[in-house]
Design an enzyme around this catalytic site. Sequence first.
Site, short mmCIF file in Angstrom:
data_model
loop_
_atom_site.label_atom_id
_atom_site.label_comp_id
_atom_site.label_asym_id
_atom_site.label_seq_id
_atom_site.Cartn_x
_atom_site.Cartn_y
_atom_site.Cartn_z
N ASP A 1 42.77 8.03 -24.81
CA ASP A 1 42.30 9.57 -24.44
C ASP A 1 43.33 10.10 -25.42
O ASP A 1 43.92 9.59 -26.47
CB ASP A 1 42.52 9.78 -22.97
CG ASP A 1 44.28 9.65 -22.56
OD1 ASP A 1 44.96 9.23 -23.32
OD2 ASP A 1 44.61 10.00 -21.29
N CYS B 1 46.39 4.93 -23.04
CA CYS B 1 46.36 6.27 -22.64
C CYS B 1 47.78 6.75 -22.38
O CYS B 1 48.83 6.14 -23.22
CB CYS B 1 45.75 6.66 -21.25
SG CYS B 1 46.49 5.66 -19.89
N THR C 1 49.95 6.30 -19.80
CA THR C 1 50.97 5.39 -19.25
C THR C 1 50.10 3.90 -19.37
O THR C 1 50.60 2.89 -18.95
CB THR C 1 50.80 5.74 -17.59
OG1 THR C 1 49.46 5.90 -17.12
CG2 THR C 1 51.70 6.95 -17.41
N HIS D 1 47.35 -17.07 -18.47
CA HIS D 1 47.05 -17.36 -17.01
C HIS D 1 45.98 -16.62 -16.47
O HIS D 1 45.30 -16.96 -15.64
CB HIS D 1 48.44 -17.16 -16.17
CG HIS D 1 49.44 -18.34 -16.06
ND1 HIS D 1 50.40 -18.30 -15.42
CD2 HIS D 1 49.56 -19.00 -17.07
CE1 HIS D 1 51.46 -19.46 -15.74
NE2 HIS D 1 50.60 -19.96 -16.93
N HIS E 1 44.30 -22.54 -14.02
CA HIS E 1 44.01 -20.77 -14.30
C HIS E 1 42.55 -20.40 -14.13
O HIS E 1 42.30 -19.29 -13.81
CB HIS E 1 44.77 -20.32 -15.25
CG HIS E 1 46.36 -20.85 -15.36
ND1 HIS E 1 46.98 -20.14 -14.27
CD2 HIS E 1 47.09 -21.53 -16.03
CE1 HIS E 1 48.25 -20.81 -14.45
NE2 HIS E 1 48.26 -21.60 -15.51
C1 RB5 Z 1 46.98 12.56 -19.55
O1 RB5 Z 1 47.80 13.36 -19.52
C2 RB5 Z 1 47.24 11.19 -18.70
O2 RB5 Z 1 47.26 11.57 -17.50
C3 RB5 Z 1 46.63 9.90 -19.07
O3 RB5 Z 1 46.81 9.69 -20.45
C4 RB5 Z 1 47.05 8.57 -18.37
O4 RB5 Z 1 48.34 8.50 -18.38
C5 RB5 Z 1 46.48 8.54 -17.09
O5 RB5 Z 1 46.65 7.22 -16.41
#
Ligand code: RB5
Length: 141
Positions: A7, A64, A66, A97, A132
Site C-alpha cells: 500500500d 504495508c 505493519t 517449517h 512439516h
Molecule cells: C495504513 O495507514 C496502515 O494501516 C497499513 O499500511 C497497515 O499497517 C495495515 O495493517
Amino acid sequence: MIALGSDHAGLELKREVMKYLEEKGLEYKDYGTCTADSCDYPIYGKAVGKAVSSGECEKGILICGTGLGISIAANKIPGVRAACCSDCFSAEMSRRHNDSNILAFGARVVGSGLALKIVECWLNTEFEGGRHARRVAMIED
Ligand code: RB5
C-alpha cells in the site's frame, strides 16, 4: 517470478526491494500500488495472493505499514501461506517449517537494511518437507 505488492505506507520500501531484486538478477512483477496516494492494503494483498495461488508467480512479497493487514488479507486466498516477519530467524523458519510462499513486513516496523536482509534469508531458504509437509497439508485441508 516474484509478485510484489504494497500500500502507500510500503511503497518506498517496496522500491528498495525492487532495486535489491534487480541487483540480484531476480525477476519480479509489481501488482501495485504505484503512487503515494492513500489506498487500501487488502486490494494488494489479494492481488499478490492470487498471483501466487494461481502459480502465475512462484513467491510474493507484501509490504504495508505493519505487514499485518496485507498479510491477513493475502492469507484469505486458498493456498497462500503469508508470513509477517520482522526478523531473519522467523523468515528463515517460515520457509523451513511452514513453506511460506509470501513474505510480508512492515515499513513502519523494519528499516530498509533489515528488510533486505529478511528478504535475502527468506529467498535463500528451502522448505524442509518431511513432518512439516504433513502439517502444511493439514493447514491446506
Ligand atoms: C495504513 O495507514 C496502515 O494501516 C497499513 O499500511 C497497515 O499497517 C495495515 O495493517
